[in-house]
Design a protein around this motif. Structure first.
Motif, PDB file in Angstrom:
ATOM      1  N   MET A  74       6.134 -17.242  -8.030  1.00  0.00           N
ATOM      2  CA  MET A  74       7.091 -16.444  -7.260  1.00  0.00           C
ATOM      3  C   MET A  74       8.480 -16.592  -7.852  1.00  0.00           C
ATOM      4  O   MET A  74       8.809 -17.623  -8.429  1.00  0.00           O
ATOM      5  CB  MET A  74       7.079 -16.871  -5.801  1.00  0.00           C
ATOM      6  N   SER A  75       9.293 -15.537  -7.712  1.00  0.00           N
ATOM      7  CA  SER A  75      10.581 -15.534  -8.386  1.00  0.00           C
ATOM      8  C   SER A  75      11.623 -14.812  -7.548  1.00  0.00           C
ATOM      9  O   SER A  75      11.416 -13.673  -7.148  1.00  0.00           O
ATOM     10  CB  SER A  75      10.471 -14.845  -9.757  1.00  0.00           C
ATOM     11  N   LYS A  76      12.728 -15.481  -7.278  1.00  0.00           N
ATOM     12  CA  LYS A  76      13.804 -14.817  -6.556  1.00  0.00           C
ATOM     13  C   LYS A  76      14.559 -13.838  -7.448  1.00  0.00           C
ATOM     14  O   LYS A  76      15.002 -12.783  -7.000  1.00  0.00           O
ATOM     15  CB  LYS A  76      14.776 -15.862  -5.995  1.00  0.00           C
ATOM     16  N   LYS A  77      14.696 -14.173  -8.742  1.00  0.00           N
ATOM     17  CA  LYS A  77      15.459 -13.316  -9.648  1.00  0.00           C
ATOM     18  C   LYS A  77      14.715 -12.031 -10.005  1.00  0.00           C
ATOM     19  O   LYS A  77      15.324 -10.974 -10.156  1.00  0.00           O
ATOM     20  CB  LYS A  77      15.795 -14.083 -10.930  1.00  0.00           C
ATOM     21  N   HIS A  78      13.393 -12.145 -10.169  1.00  0.00           N
ATOM     22  CA  HIS A  78      12.608 -11.003 -10.617  1.00  0.00           C
ATOM     23  C   HIS A  78      11.351 -10.886  -9.749  1.00  0.00           C
ATOM     24  O   HIS A  78      10.269 -11.319 -10.145  1.00  0.00           O
ATOM     25  CB  HIS A  78      12.237 -11.160 -12.096  1.00  0.00           C
ATOM     26  N   PRO A  79      11.483 -10.323  -8.545  1.00  0.00           N
ATOM     27  CA  PRO A  79      10.360 -10.299  -7.597  1.00  0.00           C
ATOM     28  C   PRO A  79       9.198  -9.423  -8.070  1.00  0.00           C
ATOM     29  O   PRO A  79       9.377  -8.455  -8.810  1.00  0.00           O
ATOM     30  CB  PRO A  79      10.981  -9.751  -6.314  1.00  0.00           C
ATOM     31  N   ILE A  80       8.007  -9.802  -7.610  1.00  0.00           N
ATOM     32  CA  ILE A  80       6.768  -9.100  -7.950  1.00  0.00           C
ATOM     33  C   ILE A  80       6.066  -8.681  -6.668  1.00  0.00           C
ATOM     34  O   ILE A  80       5.831  -9.502  -5.781  1.00  0.00           O
ATOM     35  CB  ILE A  80       5.843  -9.995  -8.798  1.00  0.00           C
ATOM     36  N   ILE A  81       5.736  -7.394  -6.574  1.00  0.00           N
ATOM     37  CA  ILE A  81       4.974  -6.843  -5.453  1.00  0.00           C
ATOM     38  C   ILE A  81       3.622  -6.401  -5.994  1.00  0.00           C
ATOM     39  O   ILE A  81       3.544  -5.709  -7.009  1.00  0.00           O
ATOM     40  CB  ILE A  81       5.699  -5.648  -4.814  1.00  0.00           C
ATOM     41  N   SER A  82       2.567  -6.796  -5.313  1.00  0.00           N
ATOM     42  CA  SER A  82       1.221  -6.490  -5.783  1.00  0.00           C
ATOM     43  C   SER A  82       0.407  -5.849  -4.667  1.00  0.00           C
ATOM     44  O   SER A  82       0.318  -6.398  -3.573  1.00  0.00           O
ATOM     45  CB  SER A  82       0.544  -7.781  -6.267  1.00  0.00           C
ATOM     46  N   ILE A  83      -0.164  -4.688  -4.965  1.00  0.00           N
ATOM     47  CA  ILE A  83      -1.066  -3.999  -4.050  1.00  0.00           C
ATOM     48  C   ILE A  83      -2.471  -4.141  -4.609  1.00  0.00           C
ATOM     49  O   ILE A  83      -2.738  -3.737  -5.740  1.00  0.00           O
ATOM     50  CB  ILE A  83      -0.735  -2.498  -3.941  1.00  0.00           C
ATOM     51  N   THR A  84      -3.366  -4.728  -3.847  1.00  0.00           N
ATOM     52  CA  THR A  84      -4.703  -4.969  -4.370  1.00  0.00           C
ATOM     53  C   THR A  84      -5.765  -4.463  -3.410  1.00  0.00           C
ATOM     54  O   THR A  84      -5.613  -4.549  -2.196  1.00  0.00           O
ATOM     55  CB  THR A  84      -4.909  -6.470  -4.680  1.00  0.00           C
ATOM     56  N   GLY A  85      -6.819  -3.902  -3.986  1.00  0.00           N
ATOM     57  CA  GLY A  85      -7.921  -3.390  -3.194  1.00  0.00           C
ATOM     58  C   GLY A  85      -9.057  -2.981  -4.101  1.00  0.00           C
ATOM     59  O   GLY A  85      -8.873  -2.758  -5.297  1.00  0.00           O
ATOM     60  N   SER A  86     -10.240  -2.869  -3.527  1.00  0.00           N
ATOM     61  CA  SER A  86     -11.423  -2.510  -4.296  1.00  0.00           C
ATOM     62  C   SER A  86     -11.383  -1.043  -4.710  1.00  0.00           C
ATOM     63  O   SER A  86     -10.576  -0.251  -4.213  1.00  0.00           O
ATOM     64  CB  SER A  86     -12.666  -2.795  -3.453  1.00  0.00           C
ATOM     65  N   SER A  87     -12.284  -0.671  -5.620  1.00  0.00           N
ATOM     66  CA  SER A  87     -12.425   0.727  -6.023  1.00  0.00           C
ATOM     67  C   SER A  87     -12.887   1.552  -4.829  1.00  0.00           C
ATOM     68  O   SER A  87     -13.882   1.243  -4.183  1.00  0.00           O
ATOM     69  CB  SER A  87     -13.459   0.818  -7.151  1.00  0.00           C
ATOM     70  N   GLY A  88     -12.113   2.594  -4.492  1.00  0.00           N
ATOM     71  CA  GLY A  88     -12.433   3.407  -3.327  1.00  0.00           C
ATOM     72  C   GLY A  88     -11.751   2.938  -2.062  1.00  0.00           C
ATOM     73  O   GLY A  88     -11.975   3.492  -0.991  1.00  0.00           O
TER      74      GLY A  88
END
Length: 298
Positions: free
Chosen positions: A1-15
């Motif tokens: 995790m990073s305060k300077k360069h945040p990362i957002i991730s959306i994850t889910g199966s196919s469909g």
């Protein structure tokens, strides 16, 4: 995790419908004038389309009936973790695109001066400097592979799971792959069965690590997804929204803003299916703004 360069991730199966969530984020980014570095999950597959066919034939001959895009053998999890780690530390990194069809290939060929075809990857490129955050959408945004020592989830500042109940997920996949990609229903069902081991071991565990899960639940009969002719509409669904840490969640505000919503557990709010996109924007916008405030302070 990073305060300077945040990362957002959306994850889910196919469909699963991660593209719906992607649209909600695009609205947030546009309204808030956020400049994201966009990384597509398919770009971290190990093989292009032709290579994947050959790898599947080889796996089948060796008695491996579980070889799939869901598992580590067909992906470069280590490169995905490296991407997240590098961006979190420096705000830069590498990205490429998987070209799903010839139309996508034409766009990138014009941009790059290449002659690629659908089913191939573009060359790796530098992520341009000065982006506000990294936005990932795909299968493995919170994956952990203990055997390989890979932990993608630990680098993510906001992990969002998109998880329709499994029968609905299968209906959506069967309908999409037969209507849009030309596969037979039998071929799609075979893919579902082949992926099941990796689905259980690498896809579903991510939703216990996610900060927020959006799960669409139909209120019509989906008991046999393999003969269903229609995908339940948004109005024929509810969306169950689960918060891993409800401590600072303003549930009264959400209930007042989202008509027809109610709480089913202390960490869970349920909204009408047609309000899913609106609910996402209401819930996620302040979280994203908070990440960017922390970025400025850092």
């Amino acid at each position: 995790m990073s305060k300077k360069h945040p990362i957002i991730s959306i994850t889910g199966s196919s469909g699963a419908g991660t593209s719906t969530v992607k649209v909600a984020f695009e609205h947030i980014f546009r309204r808030s004038q956020i400049n994201p570095a966009i990384v597509e999950g398919d770009s971290f597959h190990r093989y292009n389309r032709a290579e994947m066919r050959q790898a599947m034939i080889k796996a089948e001959a060796e008695g491996n009936r579980n070889f799939s895009h869901f598992g580590p053998e067909a992906n470069i999890f280590e490169e995905l973790e490296k991407q997240f780690k590098t961006y979190g530390e420096t705000g830069t990194g590498k990205k490429r695109y998987y070209l799903h069809n010839d139309d996508e290939a034409a766009v990138h060929n014009k941009r790059l001066g290449t002659s690629l075809k659908g089913g191939e990857f573009t060359p790796w490129e530098d992520i341009p400097p000065g982006t506000d955050l990294l936005f990932y959408e795909g299968l493995h945004g919170g994956v952990v592979d203990a055997k390989a020592g890979v932990d993608v989830a630990k680098w993510v500042d906001l992990l969002v799971g998109v998880v329709p109940i499994v029968n609905l997920e299968w209906i959506q996949k069967i309908q999409r792959d037969t209507a849009e990609r030309g596969y037979s229903a039998e071929a799609v069902v075979d893919t579902i069965l082949r992926r099941m081991y990796d689905y259980v071991h690498y896809i579903t565990p991510q939703f216990s690590r996610s900060h927020i899960d959006f799960q669409r639940v139909p209120v019509v009969d989906t008991s046999n997804p393999f003969i269903a002719r229609d995908i339940p509409t948004a109005d024929e669904s509810l969306v169950v929204i689960r918060f891993r840490d409800p401590k600072n969640v303003d549930f009264p505000y959400f209930l007042s803003m989202i008509n027809g919503s109610f709480m089913s557990r202390p960490n869970t709010i349920v909204v009408p299916g047609g309000k899913m996109g609106f609910a996402m924007e209401i819930i996620l916008t302040p979280i994203i703004h908070k990440l960017l405030e922390n970025k400025k302070k850092a």
